[in-house]
Design an enzyme around this catalytic site. Structure first.
Site, PDB file in Angstrom:
ATOM      1  N   HIS A  93       0.790  -1.187  -0.211  1.00 28.23           N
ATOM      2  CA  HIS A  93       0.034  -0.072   0.049  1.00 28.23           C
ATOM      3  C   HIS A  93       0.869   1.308   0.071  1.00 28.23           C
ATOM      4  O   HIS A  93       1.932   1.275   0.423  1.00 28.23           O
ATOM      5  CB  HIS A  93      -1.144   0.130   1.178  1.00 28.23           C
ATOM      6  CG  HIS A  93      -1.998  -1.148   1.126  1.00 28.23           C
ATOM      7  ND1 HIS A  93      -3.127  -1.269   2.176  1.00 28.23           N
ATOM      8  CD2 HIS A  93      -2.063  -2.073   0.261  1.00 28.23           C
ATOM      9  CE1 HIS A  93      -3.949  -2.197   1.972  1.00 28.23           C
ATOM     10  NE2 HIS A  93      -3.394  -2.708   0.823  1.00 28.23           N
TER      11      HIS A  93
ATOM     12  N   GLU B 248       1.370   3.895   2.078  1.00 23.59           N
ATOM     13  CA  GLU B 248       2.094   4.222   3.336  1.00 23.59           C
ATOM     14  C   GLU B 248       3.552   3.215   3.127  1.00 23.59           C
ATOM     15  O   GLU B 248       4.226   3.931   3.708  1.00 23.59           O
ATOM     16  CB  GLU B 248       1.107   3.842   4.329  1.00 23.59           C
ATOM     17  CG  GLU B 248      -0.211   4.688   4.498  1.00 23.59           C
ATOM     18  CD  GLU B 248      -1.241   3.854   4.015  1.00 23.59           C
ATOM     19  OE1 GLU B 248      -2.305   4.103   4.514  1.00 23.59           O
ATOM     20  OE2 GLU B 248      -1.060   3.161   2.817  1.00 23.59           O
TER      21      GLU B 248
ATOM     22  N   CYS C 236      -1.380  -1.402   7.256  1.00 25.24           N
ATOM     23  CA  CYS C 236      -0.655  -0.445   7.203  1.00 25.24           C
ATOM     24  C   CYS C 236      -0.530   0.342   8.708  1.00 25.24           C
ATOM     25  O   CYS C 236       0.770   0.865   8.834  1.00 25.24           O
ATOM     26  CB  CYS C 236      -1.057   0.695   6.247  1.00 25.24           C
ATOM     27  SG  CYS C 236      -0.956   0.253   4.418  1.00 25.24           S
TER      28      CYS C 236
ATOM     29  N   TRP D 128     -13.161  13.000 -36.973  1.00 26.50           N
ATOM     30  CA  TRP D 128     -12.898  13.899 -35.785  1.00 26.50           C
ATOM     31  C   TRP D 128     -13.887  15.109 -35.549  1.00 26.50           C
ATOM     32  O   TRP D 128     -14.079  15.911 -36.465  1.00 26.50           O
ATOM     33  CB  TRP D 128     -11.469  14.342 -35.622  1.00 26.50           C
ATOM     34  CG  TRP D 128     -10.478  13.202 -35.838  1.00 26.50           C
ATOM     35  CD1 TRP D 128      -9.301  12.951 -36.520  1.00 26.50           C
ATOM     36  CD2 TRP D 128     -10.477  12.198 -34.378  1.00 26.50           C
ATOM     37  NE1 TRP D 128      -8.830  11.946 -35.984  1.00 26.50           N
ATOM     38  CE2 TRP D 128      -9.243  11.484 -34.944  1.00 26.50           C
ATOM     39  CE3 TRP D 128     -11.006  11.761 -33.388  1.00 26.50           C
ATOM     40  CZ2 TRP D 128      -8.970  10.512 -34.042  1.00 26.50           C
ATOM     41  CZ3 TRP D 128     -10.708  10.857 -32.693  1.00 26.50           C
ATOM     42  CH2 TRP D 128      -9.623  10.095 -33.013  1.00 26.50           C
TER      43      TRP D 128
ATOM     44  N   THR E  20     -20.005   1.255 -33.242  1.00 20.26           N
ATOM     45  CA  THR E  20     -18.661   1.961 -32.974  1.00 20.26           C
ATOM     46  C   THR E  20     -17.336   1.083 -33.391  1.00 20.26           C
ATOM     47  O   THR E  20     -16.594   1.599 -34.167  1.00 20.26           O
ATOM     48  CB  THR E  20     -18.441   2.586 -31.623  1.00 20.26           C
ATOM     49  OG1 THR E  20     -19.491   3.312 -31.295  1.00 20.26           O
ATOM     50  CG2 THR E  20     -16.989   3.145 -31.465  1.00 20.26           C
TER      51      THR E  20
ATOM     52  N   ASP F 123     -15.230   2.640 -36.908  1.00 22.26           N
ATOM     53  CA  ASP F 123     -14.112   3.085 -36.279  1.00 22.26           C
ATOM     54  C   ASP F 123     -13.073   2.014 -36.306  1.00 22.26           C
ATOM     55  O   ASP F 123     -12.073   2.779 -36.635  1.00 22.26           O
ATOM     56  CB  ASP F 123     -14.089   3.909 -35.170  1.00 22.26           C
ATOM     57  CG  ASP F 123     -15.426   4.981 -35.163  1.00 22.26           C
ATOM     58  OD1 ASP F 123     -15.864   5.356 -36.251  1.00 22.26           O
ATOM     59  OD2 ASP F 123     -15.667   5.517 -34.131  1.00 22.26           O
TER      60      ASP F 123
ATOM     61  N   LEU G  59      -8.559   1.613 -29.017  1.00 25.70           N
ATOM     62  CA  LEU G  59      -9.179   1.558 -27.566  1.00 25.70           C
ATOM     63  C   LEU G  59      -8.124   1.547 -26.618  1.00 25.70           C
ATOM     64  O   LEU G  59      -8.002   0.528 -25.897  1.00 25.70           O
ATOM     65  CB  LEU G  59     -10.203   0.544 -27.421  1.00 25.70           C
ATOM     66  CG  LEU G  59     -11.674   1.014 -28.047  1.00 25.70           C
ATOM     67  CD1 LEU G  59     -12.512  -0.247 -27.562  1.00 25.70           C
ATOM     68  CD2 LEU G  59     -12.225   2.180 -27.409  1.00 25.70           C
TER      69      LEU G  59
ATOM     70  N   GLY H 299     -21.046   3.797 -29.167  1.00 28.17           N
ATOM     71  CA  GLY H 299     -21.920   5.144 -29.600  1.00 28.17           C
ATOM     72  C   GLY H 299     -22.941   5.396 -29.027  1.00 28.17           C
ATOM     73  O   GLY H 299     -23.518   4.799 -27.783  1.00 28.17           O
TER      74      GLY H 299
END
Length: 366
Positions: free
Chosen positions: A44, A46, A78, A164, A190, A194, A198, A292
């Site tokens: 973690h 800390e 912790c 775009w 989408t 396109d 991703l 989309g």
């Protein structure tokens, strides 16, 4: 505390299902240790900061964005590390929303003689763990939605004709957001129109640690081709489909490296609530519906969206055939509209980004 908050952001999307926390050890006005939450099962924030500080931690002040944990999980508490290091003062921004911890970490430290102070930069710290706050209460991830649209709310001039709309600055901002997430979700429309990668590329580059959010394609009939560009990118791709989707297409996508996930039917489409529930079971804390319009509409119709990013370009497309940013059933009356609570407004080159919690979602949060 500002430095601790900056460090916490580095853990977002990387520490799930643990919250993204930042910690700084200060001795005589000088930072001697820095840390942020490592991937689940590792140290973690800390502990990382205390290790860097070493003996200089004795008598020092620890600034941490979240109450230190006091229970055994995958790692020791912790609070034990803090006491062993000899920290004199702990400045914690907020209490841990996990019922196993809330207030107990602070009480443990105070009982051992540590001066504990609470509340500095609380709002900013609460925002850093928004995904964890939702997940620990509901078991599902924090869900954001995003679109880039013209002023008249269109994301394309005609179906299948994409380009775009947003500025380079808006696209750069979107990649910064992606880098903090556990998963990106798009619809098959989408994906086909396109052929997106991703990926998260903050600053125009892949992150140095190589980490990428999980790509999720909602594809009821498994129309995603095995040659899709995203399947050749770093990171993993999950394709959510209906149980009766063609087995040969499932086999081809599996061979191309995709994970297949069969989910229940919702009016002939993948049940998005079942998808979000599954991502929550996997310990994902923050996910984003990127589009989309059909997918975003379904996400709103399912009541899943907690937060929205709207990138608005100063253009008007017009046209009855132009593609709307959000489809679905929608609302019957304006009074029932989904509203953003206290939205922020930011200019990104010529664009405007409007972002905020959906009314009622933040209020129900811890």
């Amino acid at each position: 505390m500002d430095e601790a908050l900056r460090l916490a952001r580095r853990a977002r999307g990387r520490s799930s299902p643990n919250p993204a926390v930042g910690a700084v050890v200060v001795r005589d006005g000088v930072i001697v240790g820095r840390g942020w939450t490592q991937p689940a099962g590792s140290a973690h924030a800390e502990v990382v900061a205390l290790r860097e500080a070493g003996e200089r931690a004795r008598g020092a002040t620890l600034y941490v964005t979240l109450e230190p944990c006091c229970h055994h999980g995958r790692t020791p508490p912790c609070t034990e590390a803090i006491l062993a290091a000899g920290i004199a003062v702990v400045e914690a921004s907020i209490l841990d929303p996990n019922p196993r911890v809330t207030g107990q970490g602070i009480a443990t430290l105070r009982a051992a003689g540590v001066d504990v102070r609470l509340g500095r930069r609380a709002d900013a710290a609460r925002e850093q763990i928004r995904g964890f706050r939702v997940w620990i209460r509901t078991g599902r991830p924090f869900v954001a939605a995003k679109f880039a649209a013209s002023l008249d709310g269109k994301i394309a001039a005609r179906p299948g004709r994409h380009g775009w709309i947003s500025s380079a600055a808006s696209r750069a901002h979107a990649h910064e957001v992606r880098d903090t997430l556990d998963a990106l979700i798009v619809g098959i429309g989408t994906a086909l129109a396109d052929d997106p990668h991703l990926t998260a590329r903050p600053g125009g580059r892949f992150p140095a640690d190589g980490r990428q959010p999980l790509r999720v394609v909602v594809d009821s009939r498994l129309r995603l081709p095995p040659t899709a560009a995203m399947l050749r990118q770093p990171g993993a791709t999950l394709v959510a489909h209906l149980p009766d989707a063609p087995a040969d297409r499932a086999a081809a996508l599996h061979a191309a490296g995709a994970e297949l996930l069969a989910l229940p039917d919702w009016h002939g489409k993948v049940d998005l609530r079942a998808l979000i529930d599954e991502l929550g079971r996997r310990g994902l804390l923050e996910v984003l519906f990127e589009g989309g319009g059909t997918l975003l509409g379904a996400a709103y119709d399912h009541g899943l969206v907690d937060f929205h990013y709207a990138y608005l370009a100063p253009i008007i497309l017009g046209g009855v055939d132009a593609v709307p940013a959000v489809g679905g059933q929608g609302v019957e009356m304006v009074d029932a509209a989904w509203r953003l609570t206290a939205p922020t407004v930011e200019q990104l080159e010529s664009d405007i980004l409007v972002a905020g919690w959906i009314a009622g979602r933040e209020a129900a949060d811890v």
